[in-house]
Design a protein around this motif. Structure first.
Motif, mmCIF file in Angstrom:
data_model
loop_
_atom_site.group_PDB
_atom_site.id
_atom_site.type_symbol
_atom_site.label_atom_id
_atom_site.label_comp_id
_atom_site.label_asym_id
_atom_site.label_seq_id
_atom_site.Cartn_x
_atom_site.Cartn_y
_atom_site.Cartn_z
ATOM 1 N N GLY A 186 0.628 -1.166 0.013
ATOM 2 C CA GLY A 186 -0.016 0.036 0.178
ATOM 3 C C GLY A 186 0.727 1.223 -0.041
ATOM 4 N N LEU A 187 2.068 1.127 -0.331
ATOM 5 C CA LEU A 187 2.978 2.509 -0.334
ATOM 6 C C LEU A 187 3.156 2.836 -1.699
ATOM 7 N N SER A 188 3.620 4.009 -1.830
ATOM 8 C CA SER A 188 3.933 4.687 -3.338
ATOM 9 C C SER A 188 5.195 5.458 -3.077
ATOM 10 N N ARG A 189 5.661 6.032 -4.336
ATOM 11 C CA ARG A 189 6.526 6.922 -4.563
ATOM 12 C C ARG A 189 6.700 7.969 -3.547
ATOM 13 N N ASP A 190 5.565 8.362 -3.103
ATOM 14 C CA ASP A 190 5.601 9.663 -2.191
ATOM 15 C C ASP A 190 5.871 9.271 -0.820
ATOM 16 N N ASP A 191 6.094 7.810 -0.548
ATOM 17 C CA ASP A 191 6.431 7.270 0.733
ATOM 18 C C ASP A 191 8.026 7.163 0.810
ATOM 19 N N ILE A 192 8.584 7.208 -0.227
ATOM 20 C CA ILE A 192 9.989 6.688 -0.056
ATOM 21 C C ILE A 192 10.916 8.053 0.525
ATOM 22 N N GLU A 193 10.730 9.434 0.236
ATOM 23 C CA GLU A 193 11.525 10.054 0.996
ATOM 24 C C GLU A 193 11.467 10.257 2.457
ATOM 25 N N PRO A 194 10.205 9.941 3.084
ATOM 26 C CA PRO A 194 10.550 9.965 4.520
ATOM 27 C C PRO A 194 11.183 8.928 5.077
ATOM 28 N N ILE A 195 11.100 7.692 4.359
ATOM 29 C CA ILE A 195 11.897 6.416 4.827
ATOM 30 C C ILE A 195 13.576 6.935 4.680
ATOM 31 N N VAL A 196 13.949 7.466 3.691
ATOM 32 C CA VAL A 196 15.337 7.832 3.349
ATOM 33 C C VAL A 196 15.632 8.740 4.418
ATOM 34 N N LEU A 209 24.209 5.935 6.893
ATOM 35 C CA LEU A 209 24.844 6.583 6.022
ATOM 36 C C LEU A 209 25.732 5.774 5.055
ATOM 37 N N LYS A 210 26.138 4.578 5.892
ATOM 38 C CA LYS A 210 27.174 3.885 4.954
ATOM 39 C C LYS A 210 26.802 2.301 5.147
ATOM 40 N N LEU A 211 25.656 1.856 4.556
ATOM 41 C CA LEU A 211 25.276 0.317 4.694
ATOM 42 C C LEU A 211 26.039 -0.445 3.682
ATOM 43 N N GLY A 212 25.960 -1.503 3.844
ATOM 44 C CA GLY A 212 26.511 -2.574 2.754
ATOM 45 C C GLY A 212 27.963 -2.954 3.168
ATOM 46 N N GLU A 213 28.397 -3.895 2.329
ATOM 47 C CA GLU A 213 29.440 -4.619 2.714
ATOM 48 C C GLU A 213 30.719 -3.661 2.551
ATOM 49 N N HIS A 214 30.451 -2.861 1.611
ATOM 50 C CA HIS A 214 31.795 -1.757 1.445
ATOM 51 C C HIS A 214 31.238 -0.584 1.968
ATOM 52 N N GLY A 215 30.207 -0.145 2.662
ATOM 53 C CA GLY A 215 29.720 1.019 3.242
ATOM 54 C C GLY A 215 29.320 1.869 2.164
ATOM 55 N N GLY A 258 24.470 4.616 0.759
ATOM 56 C CA GLY A 258 23.928 5.777 1.713
ATOM 57 C C GLY A 258 22.665 6.096 1.255
ATOM 58 N N PRO A 259 22.009 7.277 1.621
ATOM 59 C CA PRO A 259 20.663 7.466 1.548
ATOM 60 C C PRO A 259 20.377 7.771 0.143
ATOM 61 N N ASP A 260 20.989 8.132 -0.838
ATOM 62 C CA ASP A 260 20.809 8.323 -2.073
ATOM 63 C C ASP A 260 20.700 6.865 -2.648
ATOM 64 N N GLU A 261 21.446 5.824 -2.390
ATOM 65 C CA GLU A 261 21.410 4.536 -2.805
ATOM 66 C C GLU A 261 20.130 3.843 -2.044
ATOM 67 N N ALA A 262 19.759 4.144 -0.942
ATOM 68 C CA ALA A 262 18.716 3.650 -0.308
ATOM 69 C C ALA A 262 17.543 4.147 -0.984
#
Lengths: 383, 383
Positions: free
Chosen positions: B343-353, B362-368, B371-375
């Motif tokens: 039930g979520l849409s594009r509008d819900d993405i930014e608040p999650i980020v 800010l540095k997720l993943g095995e290589h860090g 970040g927020p842009d990649e999320a």
């Protein structure tokens, strides 16, 4: 899957250079007895690393623990612990040194009249000196389990107690690079057979345990021959070392039937004929597979498909191929797969059967169906 | 393989009828607080079994721990422990109850001014009330690890300490037979994604860890859908229960890189939109696979070949099939695989980020490298 209780509290400290970590894993006020074997640790740098790591500790040493550690030798160390008041043991070596040190740990605090009873009369271990270890030869799994095997002349007996489980085990694969090829091969074969003895029985729908066992078998089959051909490859040694520990730390055997026939017959071969432990296993296991071909058919076929990717026509053809692939793996490791390759003949079988009888090995196998007569048949299939 | 230290001291007591064993695993003179959730244990017989097992012990109870356990609720229990002098905690429930009880154990002995700092400010846990658990829902692995996740409003934060690792965990698969299908599915998916987050990174030639992870993934893929179709099959439940414990007890993650991107993004989805934890994972993981398709290519292909037996033409075709098979598995478990299904849409993405940014992710993943842009890109791929 059967009911089970599983606990393994040993702290594993894995990787190159990790021997330094023993310093922070033994209490600073401990009086440590460092135990070792024939002295190879003095030429390969391990002893120096241990000295360096223990520079702020109080310690002394006891060397000379044999392969198939001898009761008499271990009792010398027991006397030393008791008279000098050592309160921590650090085993530095392979499975024999770790096993022997477990016995020293238990015997030093044994209240009965004869510590041999721990092995020969199932005398209960009520307390033990705490111990850790630095493993130099991946093979037996002793570094994180609660079992030990000790010899006295032609007797080779075992005991187990959670009180002798090492508190920590340093596993540095770099120290295994200088091992003689024969010892590397023996270690791989020992770990392989441990895995098989917890796997090759009858299915109880224990999917995780089966997959883990198969993963260990695959790893040993892939990496074992590489260690022979590329002895300087540290990654190969690391994978073998971790596989050997996991092969006998209690995990893959939890909740499944087990069949230690191969080990029990093998122990008598070592006791009577001084054949390396692993080499007794590579002689006996294929014969157990042949003898139990029908009883173990379901797991043999599963093993063949999942571990070797065997595809074939009839079940009988498959079983031939699967046993053949196992023998071929042992040959790639340079170990014997028959009694004759070890210089034994039909005449040697009866004394082995007699020893099994003497040691009460009357109901081996997952169904207790392998008595002395079946052991004789197995040995005949191993000729 | 990377260097590692691994120790897991939890005693696993596995099998039907094993709840009776808690009696001998808690000191007789302990003052026990039994913690639980919404009360389902009172209708499914588990509470009665616990009462029976504790008939010789002194104990009281604290119910009402929520899914995504709330700080305020847990602090009520902390007050109870402190005022009544309970010195042993027994968590009876799923991952939320176990996690919540771990926090109670640490907070009750916390010397600082605000126990929230354990979660929000990485305040060190110096001591904790000892605890054990009776697991009723296989999913999180919390029953034998040292981590916990606690919520306060839209904050969902974690902490970890060896001091809150349960001393024992009773795993009786029979108690899971009465679980609602949705919870069973969620548990399987949670365990599957835990395994993937310790596996789907880049190869470090850790053969045992890879094989074990693949074995768990195969088990969950085989048994998960069966639990949906044949909910009365106890063996299926036993395999799922053991797989879920092994998926996050530290073993498969020892010596390998890890990537907890899916969990971290998922936590924000739960905090903001109250989506079940596992359902956030099934939404996010396929998008992470798409986004990291190139970076994770080697392990994605290994996963496809070994777990699904995928055989195909080009690598790109393979990768499509492998991600598709993962999505198909989630669908078989009845969980959503896109934001729109929830039930979520594009509008819900930014608040999650924005929440990820607030929580320092800010540095997720095995290589860090996530970040927020990649999320944001990942969430767009999840639409």
């Amino acid at each position: 899957m059967n009911k089970f209780t599983f606990q393994n509290s040993t702290k594993i400290i894995f990787g190159e250079g990790q021997i330094a970590e023993i310093s922070s894993n033994i209490p600073k006020d401990a009086r440590i007895l460092v135990t070792y074997g024939g002295g190879s640790i003095k030429s390969n740098g391990v002893y120096d690393q241990v000295c360096e790591a223990l520079s702020d500790h109080t310690w002394d040493e006891f060397g000379g623990i044999e392969p198939n550690p001898q009761f008499a030798t271990l009792m010398e160390a027991v006397k030393l612990v008791q008279t000098e008041g050592f309160d921590y043991l650090l085993a530095v070596g392979g499975g024999s040194v770790v096993d022997g040190t477990k016995f020293i740990a238990a015997a030093a605090e044994y209240k009965g009249s004869d510590p041999w009873d721990i092995l020969a009369a199932d005398a209960k271990v009520e307390s033990a000196v705490p111990m850790g270890c630095v493993l130099t030869l991946p093979a037996t799994g002793s570094e994180s389990n609660m079992g030990a095997v000790v010899s006295k002349g032609s007797e080779k007996l075992s005991f187990g107690s959670p009180l002798v489980r090492p508190q920590f085990a340093v596993l540095d694969p770099a120290v295994t690079l200088t091992l003689p090829a024969r010892q590397v091969a023996n270690g791989v074969v020992d770990a392989f057979v441990h895995t098989m003895e917890q796997y090759l029985t009858y299915p109880v729908n224990a999917k995780v345990q089966d997959r883990f066992s198969e993963g260990l078998l695959q790893t040993l089959i892939e990496e074992g021959p590489k260690a022979m051909i590329e002895p300087e490859d540290l990654e190969v040694r690391a994978n073998i070392m971790w596989a050997a520990t996991m092969a006998l730390n209690g995990l893959i055997g939890a909740g499944v039937p087990q069949d230690w026939t191969t080990h029990m017959i093998g122990h008598e071969l070592t006791a009577l004929h001084k054949i390396d432990h692993a080499r007794t296993l590579s002689i006996v296991l294929p014969a157990v597979m042949r003898h139990q071909r029908e009883a173990k058919k379901d797991k043999l076929l599963q093993y063949g498909v999942r571990v070797f990717g065997v595809e074939c026509g009839t079940e009988e053809e498959c079983l031939d191929i699967i046993i053949g692939r196992t023998v071929a793996f042992f040959r790639a490791m340079g170990v014997p797969t028959s009694l004759s390759e070890a210089g034994l003949s039909r005449d040697d079988i009866e004394p082995i059967v007699e020893q099994l009888r003497t040691h009460g090995m009357l109901k081996l196998g997952e169904h207790g169906a392998i008595g002395p007569d079946e052991a004789r048949e197995i040995l005949e299939l191993a000729l």
